[in-house]
Design an enzyme around this catalytic site. Structure first.
Site, short mmCIF file in Angstrom:
data_model
loop_
_atom_site.label_atom_id
_atom_site.label_comp_id
_atom_site.label_asym_id
_atom_site.label_seq_id
_atom_site.Cartn_x
_atom_site.Cartn_y
_atom_site.Cartn_z
N ASP A 120 47.25 43.81 32.06
CA ASP A 120 46.48 44.74 31.24
C ASP A 120 47.10 46.14 31.28
O ASP A 120 46.41 47.15 31.29
CB ASP A 120 45.03 44.79 31.72
CG ASP A 120 44.10 45.44 30.70
OD1 ASP A 120 44.44 45.44 29.51
OD2 ASP A 120 43.04 45.95 31.11
N CYS A 168 24.00 39.88 21.84
CA CYS A 168 24.66 41.18 21.96
C CYS A 168 23.67 42.31 21.67
O CYS A 168 23.10 42.38 20.57
CB CYS A 168 25.85 41.27 21.01
SG CYS A 168 26.70 42.87 21.10
#
Length: 362
Positions: free
Chosen positions: A143, A207
């Protein structure tokens, strides 16, 4: 017998690499080629739609993100690894989300920053390969560069990309980190993972800010992880109440995923929660000085939000907490904080508790 540097047995080497990777603590490992044409198209459409928000770095490197050989010349294979990150004994995530006086920190960020842990192990893996075959071209990434890590991991057989855009492994759910070793060795590749989300849409429905705008399409500008970590300015007012007590990241789409019944405990002790951040009191966290914040989050991913972002996020959570004299007093103590951004969110929270805004907390 060691392979000759001139003519290594690549099939045997691939088997050894997978064995070494597991010895080093990786939960799984696979090998992929560098072909990401379809994923490059998905990335371009996502950027064109502006769904990356202020994450300009997602577009900054052009095609290097989807063409590994451009990022690291000579790359012809990618070794993809994963590492589970939720250690045993961590407070139940649903319990923390249900405790409005506690601050919810995404489970991946509770302990030591994973970047150095995984990068060091990838480096050791490369050294094992070099011991076997001699010098070779490689580069380790965790990352830390423009890498389509989920697409590469899918192609390496580590899992499929779910409707929430997170990688899912059918034997281990989705609570894991990814890392890559770009190499210039023609190792045999693994079979890409097939998808198994079916008709399920639980991640979309749960969500809090409706950031998953369609299956496999995430508008980061609405995502709580983006709002609490990547966004450096004010959080849009209409998204503050849905944030609840989430002060760094969000796990809802993973928590609801049926595949996470197979999630595996982390074996890395450094991922254990620090400073009781798996359920610490909001008022206590809001009282940290900048010096305390920097000291207590040293070596942790939470540092990424910065101290002002930390106060901003907690002010929103306190605005969503049940009314109490202690909550109001904590907010008032920061009402004249030097940062205009922090003051704005504190005043919003105080207005909530004064009943001055719609959707006031219970």
């Amino acid at each position: 017998m060691p392979c000759s540097p001139a003519t290594p047995d690549y099939a045997a080497l691939a088997r050894d690499i997978k064995h070494w990777a597991r010895e080093l603590g990786f939960a799984d490992v696979g090998i992929a080629d560098t072909s990401l044409g379809e994923d490059e198209g998905h990335l371009k459409r996502w950027l064109d739609d502006g769904h990356h928000g202020e994450m300009d770095y997602m577009a900054r490197h052009g095609s290097k993100r989807s063409r590994p050989q451009e990022l690291e010349p000579g790359t012809i294979r990618v070794i993809s690894v994963r590492m589970d990150y939720v250690p045993p004994g961590t407070r139940n995530a649903w319990d923390v989300l249900g405790d409005a006086d506690a601050g919810y920190v995404a489970r991946y960020a509770l302990g030591r920053d994973y970047h150095k842990v995984m990068r060091n192990r990838l480096q050791r893996l490369a050294e094992r390969i070099r011991e076997r075959i001699g010098e070779f071209g490689y580069r380790a990434y965790v990352d830390s560069a423009p890498v389509l890590e989920k697409a590469l991991a899918r192609n390496a057989g580590l899992g499929w990309i779910g409707k929430h855009t997170v990688l899912i492994n059918r034997r281990a759910g989705s609570y894991f980190f990814l890392g890559e070793l770009y190499i210039g060795l023609p190792l045999p590749v693994d079979t890409p993972a097939s998808a198994h989300c079916g008709s399920c849409r639980r991640c979309i429905d749960i969500c809090p800010t409706q950031a998953i705008v369609a299956p496999y399409r995430l508008d980061a500008r609405r995502c709580i992880s983006y709002l609490t970590i990547e966004l450096k300015g004010s959080i849009p007012e209409e998204l503050r109440a849905p944030m609840g007590n989430r002060i760094f990241g969000c796990d809802d789409c993973q928590l609801i995923c049926p595949w996470n019944k197979f999630a595996q405990d982390a074996t890395e002790p450094d991922f254990a929660p620090r400073h009781s951040l798996d359920g610490a009191r909001l008022i206590e966290l809001f009282g940290w000085s900048e010096e305390e914040f920097l000291k207590r989050t040293e070596g942790m991913a939470i540092r990424r939000t910065g101290f002002e972002g930390w106060l901003r996020n907690i002010a929103v959570a306190l605005g969503n907490a049940p009314r109490s004299e202690d909550v109001v007093a904590a907010l008032k103590a920061r009402a004249d904080y030097p940062s205009e951004m922090v003051r704005e969110h504190v005043m919003w929270a105080l207005a909530r508790h004064a009943g001055g805004m719609r959707g006031e907390p219970p």
